[in-house]
Structures are given as C-alpha cells and as structure tokens.
Design an enzyme around this catalytic site. Sequence first.
Site, PDB file in Angstrom:
ATOM      1  N   ASP A   2      24.169 -11.146   5.145  1.00 42.54           N
ATOM      2  CA  ASP A   2      24.570 -12.115   4.127  1.00 42.54           C
ATOM      3  C   ASP A   2      26.079 -12.161   3.961  1.00 42.54           C
ATOM      4  OD1 ASP A   2      24.232 -13.901   1.809  1.00 42.54           O
ATOM      5  OD2 ASP A   2      24.834 -12.139   0.645  1.00 42.54           O
ATOM      6  N   LEU A  45       0.802  -1.210   0.000  1.00 38.30           N
ATOM      7  CA  LEU A  45       0.000   0.000   0.000  1.00 38.30           C
ATOM      8  C   LEU A  45       0.848   1.279   0.000  1.00 38.30           C
ATOM      9  CD1 LEU A  45      -2.786  -1.105   2.506  1.00 38.30           C
ATOM     10  CD2 LEU A  45      -2.762  -1.280   0.006  1.00 38.30           C
ATOM     11  N   ALA A  46       2.145   1.128  -0.201  1.00 36.57           N
ATOM     12  CA  ALA A  46       3.026   2.298  -0.263  1.00 36.57           C
ATOM     13  C   ALA A  46       2.879   2.974  -1.624  1.00 36.57           C
ATOM     14  CB  ALA A  46       4.479   1.884  -0.032  1.00 36.57           C
ATOM     15  N   HIS A  47       2.951   4.293  -1.619  1.00 42.79           N
ATOM     16  CA  HIS A  47       2.864   5.048  -2.861  1.00 42.79           C
ATOM     17  C   HIS A  47       4.197   5.014  -3.613  1.00 42.79           C
ATOM     18  CE1 HIS A  47      -0.480   6.732  -0.517  1.00 42.79           C
ATOM     19  NE2 HIS A  47      -1.025   7.060  -1.676  1.00 42.79           N
ATOM     20  N   MET A  98       8.656   4.809   4.851  1.00 48.74           N
ATOM     21  CA  MET A  98       8.834   3.413   4.455  1.00 48.74           C
ATOM     22  C   MET A  98      10.090   3.247   3.604  1.00 48.74           C
ATOM     23  SD  MET A  98       6.543   2.100   6.155  1.00 48.74           S
ATOM     24  CE  MET A  98       7.135   0.476   5.692  1.00 48.74           C
ATOM     25  N   GLU A  99      10.413   4.261   2.815  1.00 45.55           N
ATOM     26  CA  GLU A  99      11.624   4.180   2.006  1.00 45.55           C
ATOM     27  C   GLU A  99      12.867   4.141   2.890  1.00 45.55           C
ATOM     28  OE1 GLU A  99       8.459   5.075  -0.688  1.00 45.55           O
ATOM     29  OE2 GLU A  99       8.963   5.904   1.279  1.00 45.55           O
TER      30      GLU A  99
END
Length: 353
Positions: free
Chosen positions: A126, A75-77, A111-112
């Site tokens: 990793d 739901l992120a733009h 969110m970014e």
Amino acid sequence: MSELTHLDDDGRARMVDVGGKPVTRRVAIAEGRLDTTAEVVALVRSDGLKKADVLPTARIAGISAAKRTSELIPLAHIVPLDAVSIDFGFEESAVTIRATATTTGRTGVEMEALTAVAVAGLTLHDMVKAVDPAAQLGGIRLVEKRGGKRGVWRADDAASPETPATDAAGTRRAIVLVASTRAAAGTADDTTGPVIVGWLGSRGFDAAAPRVVADADIADALRSAVDEQPAVILTTGGTGVSPTDRTPEATHAVLDRELPGVAEAIRTAGRSATPTAALSRALAGVAGRTVVVNLPGSRGGVADGLAVLDELLPHLVDQVAGGDHAGRPIAGAVGDEPVGESERMEHGGAPHA
C-alpha cells in the site's frame, strides 16, 4: 498423508479441541517478500517515500494483525501471545519480511506468524504502490515452528526431521556470540570471545572466530545462529541490568526449554569470588537440538561459567542429541589460558555488556 484435522467425520468444518494438549512454549517463524524495483527499495531504506515511516508502519500493522488472527481465520484459536517481532531485509529489488510469534499455551502460533507477514507485506504494498503499482507480494511460508509434540520442524529440512548438529566429519559445531557495542564498533578489544572459542576447540567442538555484534543486534544474531543448528551456542556479554543489556531477552525468545539450574550454577560460581555476579540475568536452555548458554561479559565471569560447563556440557549435548553421555570433569577452566584473580577483578568480575 495425515488427515485434515479441521474436518469432522462428515466433512464439516470444526474447531480442533486442544484442551488435552500440554502447555508448552511454542514459537513459529514465517517469511515472505515484496518484489518491487531497485528504486523502491532505495526509497524504503532511506525513508524517502511520500508515505513516510514505511517500515515502522508495516511492522505495527503486522503485529496488530497477529493479535487479531482468530478474528480473521475462522477456525484459529484465540492465542495469548507472549511476543511478536517483525524484521525486514533488503535485496536488490525486494523487501523481505520475517515474523516470529511466541506463546506459552496448548496450540501453536503458525497462523499468527503467517498473518503478521501477510499484513506487513500488504501494508508495504500500500505504501509503495504510488511508485510501483506492479509490486508483488509472495513467497509467504512457514519456515520453522518449535514446541508441542513435534518438537522442532523446519521447512528446509522437513524431509529429514532430525538434523544432526555435526558436520560431515562428525565434529560438533559451536558458535560464539559476543554482545558488545564497543567491540563491534572497534573501540574496544574482544577479550572473552577468543577464550571461549579456544575452550570449545580443546573440548572437541568446531568453533569459528567469535561473532561480535552490538547489544542492539544480539537478537538477530542469536536467531541466525539458532537457524544454523549447531550443537552449542555460547554468548558473552549483555547479561546485566544496564539499559543496553538485551542478551537474556534475545535468548528467551529462541528457547524451547530453559535450564535454570545451569544458569544458577554459573551465578553461584561467580558469587563465590564476586558478589555482584548475583546481578546477572543470564539464561541457559535448549533451542531445538542446540544448547544455548549465556556467559557474563568479563573474563573472570567467563572463567567461572566455563568451569561449570566443563562438568555439564558433554552430558548435556549428548542428552539433547538423544544419547546419555555420562560426562566427567575436565581440569582447567579456560584451556591453555587460565584467568587469574587480577584479570577477574579487571572488570570487577561482574557481568556486563
């Protein structure tokens, strides 16, 4: 508690309509950490792992992930990113990760920034797992966001959204940053920072000794200074067009609102004595409740800039703090240490690192 904006009245997931929001400059800062062993930290710092270029690889992975956040978070733009930066730090048995994302748009970039930290951390995991398979990635959180209707939000003072830029005695705090690679290395004297500190002190600001950093480190130093939420940050140096001059770029990354009139007034004051002052790329603006102004790196340029700020700074600081101080000119550009024409011409009067 606020309602969940990503659910409609029937409890179904939805994408929030941001079409009616204003376009503003928005910044988000997130952090996290990879807890590991002291041996791994030493190997990462020395680039001694078999999977070489650990930090550059993790940085690129985090930046790439930030650019693809809308593909990963349903739901992120889709956000047009202005910039993404990732910085790493070291503790005895941990690597810390800090991501800053900026955009000029209708919705934030929290969110970014969080995605950048998460993927950079996973990439680190990793690359170290052969040495420490028990390494743990965690502590991922949003630490600050700026822009939009809330203005500035910081995790550390979320319970008190309006943090005053004063100390317990009510003294307004100020920080002076000097961008000079030679002064930071000890091969040249800092001739501008102490003048600015003295000028601030004579005008009621509590300013400690100037912080002298290499041009390459000004972005980190400026972000750290903004995090301390002083009333004023004045920088000197690094505003010209030399390949090492980076102060304007570092300043642009932390500002919520620019004050182009202030920067232009300082350039105009310098041009009256030194035509090359027009080459200055200095900025001025507001980061949260902190006024940030770039001054040139010469004593003459600093004198010109402080003369302009004499008339503007009291009113500006009070306005940013929510007041409406009328302000008045105060005689003397640099307190008890005026700068003469001979000193102005010592460095040609032009802005420099």
